[in-house]
Write a protein that holds these residues in place. Structure first.
Motif, PDB file in Angstrom:
ATOM      1  N   LYS A 100       2.216   1.845  -3.333  1.00  0.00           N
ATOM      2  CA  LYS A 100       1.121   2.123  -4.213  1.00  0.00           C
ATOM      3  C   LYS A 100       0.912   3.856  -4.160  1.00  0.00           C
ATOM      4  O   LYS A 100       0.895   4.401  -4.990  1.00  0.00           O
ATOM      5  N   SER A 101       0.895   4.144  -2.765  1.00  0.00           N
ATOM      6  CA  SER A 101       0.702   5.513  -2.433  1.00  0.00           C
ATOM      7  C   SER A 101       1.974   6.334  -2.711  1.00  0.00           C
ATOM      8  O   SER A 101       1.523   7.544  -3.235  1.00  0.00           O
TER       9      SER A 101
ATOM     10  N   ASP B 126       2.779  16.021 -12.041  1.00  0.00           N
ATOM     11  CA  ASP B 126       1.587  16.871 -12.648  1.00  0.00           C
ATOM     12  C   ASP B 126       1.758  18.121 -11.900  1.00  0.00           C
ATOM     13  O   ASP B 126       1.670  19.056 -12.895  1.00  0.00           O
TER      14      ASP B 126
ATOM     15  N   THR C  93       3.701   5.965  -5.529  1.00  0.00           N
ATOM     16  CA  THR C  93       3.569   5.879  -6.848  1.00  0.00           C
ATOM     17  C   THR C  93       2.768   6.942  -7.086  1.00  0.00           C
ATOM     18  O   THR C  93       2.872   7.754  -8.067  1.00  0.00           O
ATOM     19  N   GLY C  94       1.543   6.864  -6.352  1.00  0.00           N
ATOM     20  CA  GLY C  94       0.519   7.804  -6.823  1.00  0.00           C
ATOM     21  C   GLY C  94       0.742   9.501  -6.306  1.00  0.00           C
ATOM     22  O   GLY C  94       0.685  10.292  -6.982  1.00  0.00           O
ATOM     23  N   LYS C  95       1.696   9.426  -5.028  1.00  0.00           N
ATOM     24  CA  LYS C  95       1.957  10.791  -5.032  1.00  0.00           C
ATOM     25  C   LYS C  95       3.058  11.196  -5.777  1.00  0.00           C
ATOM     26  O   LYS C  95       3.226  12.439  -6.118  1.00  0.00           O
ATOM     27  N   GLU C  96       4.019  10.438  -6.300  1.00  0.00           N
ATOM     28  CA  GLU C  96       5.092  10.780  -7.539  1.00  0.00           C
ATOM     29  C   GLU C  96       4.474  11.464  -8.525  1.00  0.00           C
ATOM     30  O   GLU C  96       5.041  12.288  -9.008  1.00  0.00           O
ATOM     31  N   SER C  97       3.588  10.721  -9.265  1.00  0.00           N
ATOM     32  CA  SER C  97       2.776  11.176 -10.321  1.00  0.00           C
ATOM     33  C   SER C  97       2.016  12.571  -9.947  1.00  0.00           C
ATOM     34  O   SER C  97       2.205  13.261 -10.952  1.00  0.00           O
ATOM     35  N   SER C  98       1.342  12.528  -8.925  1.00  0.00           N
ATOM     36  CA  SER C  98       0.770  14.072  -8.513  1.00  0.00           C
ATOM     37  C   SER C  98       1.908  14.788  -8.478  1.00  0.00           C
ATOM     38  O   SER C  98       1.332  16.093  -9.032  1.00  0.00           O
TER      39      SER C  98
ATOM     40  N   GLN D  60       0.914  -1.143  -0.018  1.00  0.00           N
ATOM     41  CA  GLN D  60      -0.040   0.050  -0.108  1.00  0.00           C
ATOM     42  C   GLN D  60       1.046   1.263  -0.129  1.00  0.00           C
ATOM     43  O   GLN D  60       0.474   2.082  -0.705  1.00  0.00           O
TER      44      GLN D  60
END
Length: 135
Positions: free
Chosen positions: A43-44, A54, A46-51, A40
């Motif tokens: 995954k979190s 952006d 990875t999501g934060k890096e993509s955010s 988790q």
């Protein structure tokens, strides 16, 4: 007495084995929970890096927009100040220009009258006459 010691030893071994099995279950559950939490967290992350990527792109875009808008604002301010200076000049010399226009209209009217045959030779134009006293 030896039988009692053997029974106590068997009992303690049984309890130790039960405790070890329970501890092993707890350890396996903790390792499973830790693995789930790591998944988790990954995954979190990875999501934060993509955010973050952006948001960095948006920041660059907004920075360029800010630069363009700032230069446009400075050009508009310069134009407004030039208009303000021009209006100040017009307001400052309005009465002078109005008097000059009135004098020119009057002169054109007199020139027209002269061309029509009027004689202004003996007409005094100054408020003081030639022989008037100075006060």
């Amino acid at each position: 007495m030896i039988d009692l010691l053997i029974k106590d030893l068997d009992k303690e071994l049984t309890e130790a084995e039960a405790e070890e099995k329970e501890a092993q279950k707890d350890y396996e559950a903790m390792m499973s929970d830790s693995a789930d939490k790591r998944a988790q967290d990954a995954k979190s992350l990875t999501g934060k890096e993509s955010s973050k990527a952006d948001l960095d792109a948006q920041l660059q875009e907004h920075g360029a927009t800010l630069k363009a808008t700032t230069s446009e604002l400075m050009a508009t301010d310069k134009y407004i100040s030039s208009l303000h200076a021009e209006c100040d000049w017009l307001m400052q010399y309005f009465d002078v220009r109005k008097a000059a226009r009135t004098d020119e209209i009057d002169s054109l009217g007199k020139a027209k009258d002269v061309l029509s045959g009027a004689d202004y030779a003996l007409l005094q134009t100054s408020p003081r006459g030639f022989l008037s006293r100075r006060q």
